[in-house]
Design an enzyme around this catalytic site. Structure first.
Site, PDB file in Angstrom:
ATOM      1  CD  GLU A  64      29.708  24.658  94.564  1.00  0.00           C
ATOM      2  OE1 GLU A  64      27.521  23.948  94.419  1.00  0.00           O
ATOM      3  OE2 GLU A  64      29.955  24.803  93.660  1.00  0.00           O
ATOM      4  CG  HIS A 117      30.043  21.936  89.975  1.00  0.00           C
ATOM      5  ND1 HIS A 117      28.500  22.411  89.694  1.00  0.00           N
ATOM      6  CD2 HIS A 117      30.022  23.725  90.305  1.00  0.00           C
ATOM      7  CE1 HIS A 117      28.089  23.906  90.183  1.00  0.00           C
ATOM      8  NE2 HIS A 117      28.870  24.387  90.885  1.00  0.00           N
ATOM      9  CG  HIS A 171      29.133  28.587  88.230  1.00  0.00           C
ATOM     10  ND1 HIS A 171      29.901  29.085  89.641  1.00  0.00           N
ATOM     11  CD2 HIS A 171      28.560  27.232  89.245  1.00  0.00           C
ATOM     12  CE1 HIS A 171      30.041  28.549  90.251  1.00  0.00           C
ATOM     13  NE2 HIS A 171      29.288  27.616  90.346  1.00  0.00           N
TER      14      HIS A 171
HETATM   15 MN    MN Z   1      28.777  25.754  92.244  1.00  0.00          MN
END
Ligand code: MN
Length: 252
Positions: free
Chosen positions: A77, A96, A98
């Protein structure tokens, strides 16, 4: 140490802090724009962030090609990072993640905005990018520049954008700023979920968020950074906090 070596050390520390503060787990990542080549960025190889070491920090072109001496399996990613640097010349660091209390806001209509003064930098408007709008049914991972650019278009000028069914990405003018915003993004989401269970919530007003954001001194980032370094047993390297856009000596 050179500017690049300094930044590599800072990124290793940031990886450990973000894992310790529950923004990242075995997954998610933080990058920084290369200090001498604005069209390159630095990012760990695909490894759990709390395990990241100096020798894991790789160099990439904005379109995600590996350059430099350090090789390894890159994050699939990484295109989130390159596409964001491409679209936002002001951005020097990208996270980035979660982070667990943020994800519920990506899959409901419940708005996520600051409820506590420390969380003002996440911004009054947080867009929610849905990969399915342009790319249909996928595994939800951002695995191409086309996907990364679509995300960056939704991010626009904001500090944070959610990613439906996935997490969010946070941008900043420095590694320390993006770590600060990411930590308080997760804390704000956690507190907001609790507040919503108790009744109607009074959010910060747009004027309050502007006053917080415009008056935020670099010293605030330093105070958090020093403490977070200690928690993960990483050396604290003081930074001059009157440097960079938005930092002012007068508002400390
Ligand atoms: Mn991700």
């Amino acid at each position: 140490m050179t500017a690049v070596q300094d930044l590599v050390e800072e990124l290793v520390t940031a990886n450990h802090i973000l894992a310790h503060e529950r923004v990242l787990d075995s997954f998610g990542h933080i990058s920084a724009r290369h200090p001498e080549k604005s069209d390159h960025y630095l990012l760990s190889r695909a490894r759990a962030p709390e395990l990241a070491e100096r020798r894991d920090i790789m160099e990439f072109t904005l379109d995600g090609q590996v350059v430099g001496e350090i090789t390894g399996k890159p994050y699939s990613e990484r295109f989130i990072h390159g596409a964001t640097y491409e679209a936002r010349p002001d951005v020097m660091a990208v996270v980035h993640n979660h982070s667990p209390n943020v994800v519920p806001f990506t899959v409901t209509k419940q708005k996520l905005r600051p409820i506590m003064h420390m969380c003002g930098p996440i911004g009054s408007t947080i867009p929610n990018w849905d990969i399915r709008h342009k790319f249909g049914d996928t595994n939800l991972l951002v695995t191409s520049m086309e996907m990364g650019r679509d995300f960056a278009a939704t991010l626009g000028d904001h500090a944070v954008a959610l990613m439906r069914g996935h997490g969010c990405s946070v941008v900043g003018r420095s590694v320390r700023e993006v770590v600060f915003t990411s930590v308080y993004m997760e804390l704000n989401a956690e507190m907001l979920i609790k507040a919503l269970s108790m009744g109607e919530v009074i959010y910060l007003s747009d004027g309050e968020i502007a006053a917080i954001t415009n008056g935020r001194a670099g010293f605030t980032f330093e105070r958090g950074w020093e403490n977070w370094c200690r928690r993960v047993s990483r050396p604290y390297v003081p930074r001059s906090w009157d440097m960079g856009a938005g930092f002012s000596k007068t508002d400390t």
